[in-house]
Design a protein around this motif. Structure first.
Motif, PDB file in Angstrom:
ATOM      1  N   SER A 180       1.396  -0.954  -0.305  1.00 43.38           N
ATOM      2  CA  SER A 180      -0.264  -0.254  -0.210  1.00 43.38           C
ATOM      3  C   SER A 180       0.893   1.249  -0.465  1.00 43.38           C
ATOM      4  CB  SER A 180      -1.109   0.039   1.360  1.00 43.38           C
ATOM      5  OG  SER A 180      -0.524  -0.132   2.649  1.00 43.38           O
ATOM      6  N   HIS A 181       2.039   1.686   0.073  1.00 44.41           N
ATOM      7  CA  HIS A 181       2.662   2.534   0.255  1.00 44.41           C
ATOM      8  C   HIS A 181       3.755   2.586  -0.519  1.00 44.41           C
ATOM      9  CE1 HIS A 181       1.411   3.190   4.542  1.00 44.41           C
ATOM     10  NE2 HIS A 181       1.891   1.799   4.811  1.00 44.41           N
ATOM     11  N   TYR A 182       3.524   1.399  -1.790  1.00 46.62           N
ATOM     12  CA  TYR A 182       4.510   1.771  -2.825  1.00 46.62           C
ATOM     13  C   TYR A 182       3.929   2.747  -3.782  1.00 46.62           C
ATOM     14  CZ  TYR A 182       7.383  -2.471  -1.309  1.00 46.62           C
ATOM     15  OH  TYR A 182       7.968  -3.362   0.055  1.00 46.62           O
ATOM     16  N   LYS A 183       4.413   3.026  -4.754  1.00 46.52           N
ATOM     17  CA  LYS A 183       4.413   4.234  -5.440  1.00 46.52           C
ATOM     18  C   LYS A 183       3.401   2.923  -6.668  1.00 46.52           C
ATOM     19  CE  LYS A 183       8.221   7.167  -6.197  1.00 46.52           C
ATOM     20  NZ  LYS A 183       9.039   7.920  -6.754  1.00 46.52           N
ATOM     21  N   LYS A 184       2.283   3.288  -6.957  1.00 47.33           N
ATOM     22  CA  LYS A 184       0.978   3.084  -7.725  1.00 47.33           C
ATOM     23  C   LYS A 184       1.815   2.679  -9.037  1.00 47.33           C
ATOM     24  CE  LYS A 184      -1.797   2.035  -4.175  1.00 47.33           C
ATOM     25  NZ  LYS A 184      -1.810   0.838  -3.757  1.00 47.33           N
ATOM     26  N   GLY A 185       2.478   3.359  -9.724  1.00 47.57           N
ATOM     27  CA  GLY A 185       2.697   3.452 -11.664  1.00 47.57           C
ATOM     28  C   GLY A 185       3.728   2.361 -11.525  1.00 47.57           C
ATOM     29  N   THR A 186       5.214   2.451 -10.658  1.00 49.00           N
ATOM     30  CA  THR A 186       5.823   1.395 -10.699  1.00 49.00           C
ATOM     31  C   THR A 186       5.815  -0.258 -10.651  1.00 49.00           C
ATOM     32  OG1 THR A 186       7.606   3.069  -9.911  1.00 49.00           O
ATOM     33  CG2 THR A 186       7.440   0.881  -9.092  1.00 49.00           C
ATOM     34  N   ILE A 187       4.656  -0.480  -9.565  1.00 46.62           N
ATOM     35  CA  ILE A 187       4.083  -1.700  -9.469  1.00 46.62           C
ATOM     36  C   ILE A 187       2.712  -1.856 -10.939  1.00 46.62           C
ATOM     37  CG2 ILE A 187       2.082  -3.202  -7.417  1.00 46.62           C
ATOM     38  CD1 ILE A 187       5.320  -2.370  -6.593  1.00 46.62           C
ATOM     39  N   ASN A 188       2.248  -0.743 -10.771  1.00 48.46           N
ATOM     40  CA  ASN A 188       1.742  -1.281 -12.134  1.00 48.46           C
ATOM     41  C   ASN A 188       2.342  -1.492 -13.282  1.00 48.46           C
ATOM     42  OD1 ASN A 188      -0.763  -0.744 -10.984  1.00 48.46           O
ATOM     43  ND2 ASN A 188      -0.860   1.304 -11.631  1.00 48.46           N
ATOM     44  N   ARG A 189       3.780  -0.859 -13.396  1.00 50.70           N
ATOM     45  CA  ARG A 189       4.103  -1.221 -14.135  1.00 50.70           C
ATOM     46  C   ARG A 189       4.934  -2.742 -14.392  1.00 50.70           C
ATOM     47  NH1 ARG A 189       5.235   4.406 -13.790  1.00 50.70           N
ATOM     48  NH2 ARG A 189       7.341   3.047 -13.000  1.00 50.70           N
ATOM     49  N   ARG A 190       5.421  -2.754 -13.500  1.00 51.53           N
ATOM     50  CA  ARG A 190       6.129  -3.820 -12.524  1.00 51.53           C
ATOM     51  C   ARG A 190       4.968  -5.630 -13.236  1.00 51.53           C
ATOM     52  NH1 ARG A 190       9.570  -1.763  -7.619  1.00 51.53           N
ATOM     53  NH2 ARG A 190      11.329  -1.434  -9.609  1.00 51.53           N
ATOM     54  N   ILE A 191       3.795  -5.260 -12.411  1.00 51.79           N
ATOM     55  CA  ILE A 191       3.046  -6.145 -13.269  1.00 51.79           C
ATOM     56  C   ILE A 191       2.115  -6.354 -13.903  1.00 51.79           C
ATOM     57  CG2 ILE A 191       0.150  -6.565 -12.591  1.00 51.79           C
ATOM     58  CD1 ILE A 191       0.746  -5.645  -9.358  1.00 51.79           C
ATOM     59  N   GLU A 192       2.182  -5.528 -14.445  1.00 55.42           N
ATOM     60  CA  GLU A 192       1.931  -5.744 -16.512  1.00 55.42           C
ATOM     61  C   GLU A 192       3.246  -6.799 -16.818  1.00 55.42           C
ATOM     62  OE1 GLU A 192       1.959  -1.024 -17.157  1.00 55.42           O
ATOM     63  OE2 GLU A 192      -0.329  -1.248 -16.743  1.00 55.42           O
ATOM     64  N   ARG A 193       3.574  -5.807 -16.876  1.00 56.55           N
ATOM     65  CA  ARG A 193       5.301  -6.840 -17.428  1.00 56.55           C
ATOM     66  C   ARG A 193       5.212  -8.154 -16.577  1.00 56.55           C
ATOM     67  NH1 ARG A 193      10.299  -9.338 -16.631  1.00 56.55           N
ATOM     68  NH2 ARG A 193      11.913  -8.450 -17.721  1.00 56.55           N
ATOM     69  N   ARG A 194       4.911  -8.823 -15.499  1.00 57.35           N
ATOM     70  CA  ARG A 194       4.335 -10.328 -15.068  1.00 57.35           C
ATOM     71  C   ARG A 194       3.446 -10.504 -16.227  1.00 57.35           C
ATOM     72  NH1 ARG A 194       8.849 -11.325 -14.920  1.00 57.35           N
ATOM     73  NH2 ARG A 194       7.579 -13.561 -13.972  1.00 57.35           N
ATOM     74  N   MET A 195       2.638  -9.890 -16.054  1.00 53.83           N
ATOM     75  CA  MET A 195       1.752 -10.349 -17.200  1.00 53.83           C
ATOM     76  C   MET A 195       1.443 -10.413 -18.575  1.00 53.83           C
ATOM     77  SD  MET A 195      -1.404  -8.218 -15.839  1.00 53.83           S
ATOM     78  CE  MET A 195      -2.455  -8.403 -17.238  1.00 53.83           C
ATOM     79  N   ALA A 196       2.562  -9.567 -19.840  1.00 53.76           N
ATOM     80  CA  ALA A 196       3.379  -9.336 -20.081  1.00 53.76           C
ATOM     81  C   ALA A 196       4.292 -11.007 -20.435  1.00 53.76           C
ATOM     82  CB  ALA A 196       4.403  -8.693 -21.000  1.00 53.76           C
ATOM     83  N   VAL A 197       5.019 -11.538 -19.640  1.00 50.31           N
ATOM     84  CA  VAL A 197       5.644 -12.666 -19.722  1.00 50.31           C
ATOM     85  C   VAL A 197       5.321 -13.708 -19.927  1.00 50.31           C
ATOM     86  CG1 VAL A 197       7.514 -14.302 -17.905  1.00 50.31           C
ATOM     87  CG2 VAL A 197       7.808 -11.398 -18.645  1.00 50.31           C
ATOM     88  N   HIS A 198       3.847 -13.794 -19.228  1.00 52.35           N
ATOM     89  CA  HIS A 198       2.997 -14.734 -18.574  1.00 52.35           C
ATOM     90  C   HIS A 198       1.535 -15.096 -20.357  1.00 52.35           C
ATOM     91  CE1 HIS A 198       4.862 -16.863 -15.680  1.00 52.35           C
ATOM     92  NE2 HIS A 198       4.554 -15.426 -14.759  1.00 52.35           N
ATOM     93  N   SER A 199       2.122 -13.616 -20.861  1.00 53.87           N
ATOM     94  CA  SER A 199       1.046 -13.920 -21.928  1.00 53.87           C
ATOM     95  C   SER A 199      -0.655 -14.053 -21.597  1.00 53.87           C
ATOM     96  CB  SER A 199       1.241 -15.113 -23.186  1.00 53.87           C
ATOM     97  OG  SER A 199       2.417 -15.432 -22.977  1.00 53.87           O
ATOM     98  N   MET A 200      -0.297 -12.302 -20.360  1.00 57.11           N
ATOM     99  CA  MET A 200      -1.932 -12.221 -19.960  1.00 57.11           C
ATOM    100  C   MET A 200      -2.157 -11.239 -20.706  1.00 57.11           C
ATOM    101  SD  MET A 200      -1.486 -13.976 -16.441  1.00 57.11           S
ATOM    102  CE  MET A 200      -0.669 -16.020 -16.176  1.00 57.11           C
ATOM    103  N   ARG A 201      -3.653 -10.390 -20.723  1.00 57.09           N
ATOM    104  CA  ARG A 201      -3.770  -9.503 -21.314  1.00 57.09           C
ATOM    105  C   ARG A 201      -5.287  -8.783 -19.631  1.00 57.09           C
ATOM    106  NH1 ARG A 201      -3.890  -8.551 -27.322  1.00 57.09           N
ATOM    107  NH2 ARG A 201      -2.675 -10.164 -28.189  1.00 57.09           N
ATOM    108  N   ARG A 202      -4.984  -9.731 -19.144  1.00 53.79           N
ATOM    109  CA  ARG A 202      -6.240  -9.181 -18.337  1.00 53.79           C
ATOM    110  C   ARG A 202      -6.127  -9.197 -17.049  1.00 53.79           C
ATOM    111  NH1 ARG A 202      -9.777 -12.748 -20.868  1.00 53.79           N
ATOM    112  NH2 ARG A 202     -10.681 -13.679 -18.882  1.00 53.79           N
ATOM    113  N   ILE A 203      -6.205  -8.399 -16.084  1.00 55.21           N
ATOM    114  CA  ILE A 203      -5.908  -8.847 -14.543  1.00 55.21           C
ATOM    115  C   ILE A 203      -6.980  -9.824 -13.914  1.00 55.21           C
ATOM    116  CG2 ILE A 203      -6.039  -7.806 -11.940  1.00 55.21           C
ATOM    117  CD1 ILE A 203      -3.806  -5.968 -13.546  1.00 55.21           C
TER     118      ILE A 203
END
Length: 70
Positions: free
Chosen positions: A17-40
């Protein structure tokens, strides 16, 4: 993203909850891309399957953060 944060917190006890949202969002999006996922919801389902995946996701998120700060 809150679903992912809650899942990781429930399974690992780590609070994002105290992490910068933009940074965490980018990292999660990257993990999703690694696993070929498009939706949360696909990524949430992936993390829900096994606790070890949430721990792995946590580890990758934290490692990327520490590498950035080094």
């Amino acid at each position: 993203m809150n679903r992912i944060f809650n899942l990781i917190f429930t399974q690992t006890g780590h609070d994002f909850s105290h992490y910068k949202k933009g940074t965490i969002n980018r990292r999660i999006e990257r993990r999703m891309a690694v696993h070929s996922m498009r939706r949360i919801d696909e990524y949430v389902h992936y993390l829900e399957k096994k606790t070890c995946r949430s721990r792995s996701a946590l580890s990758r998120l934290l490692n990327q953060r520490h590498q950035f700060l080094s």
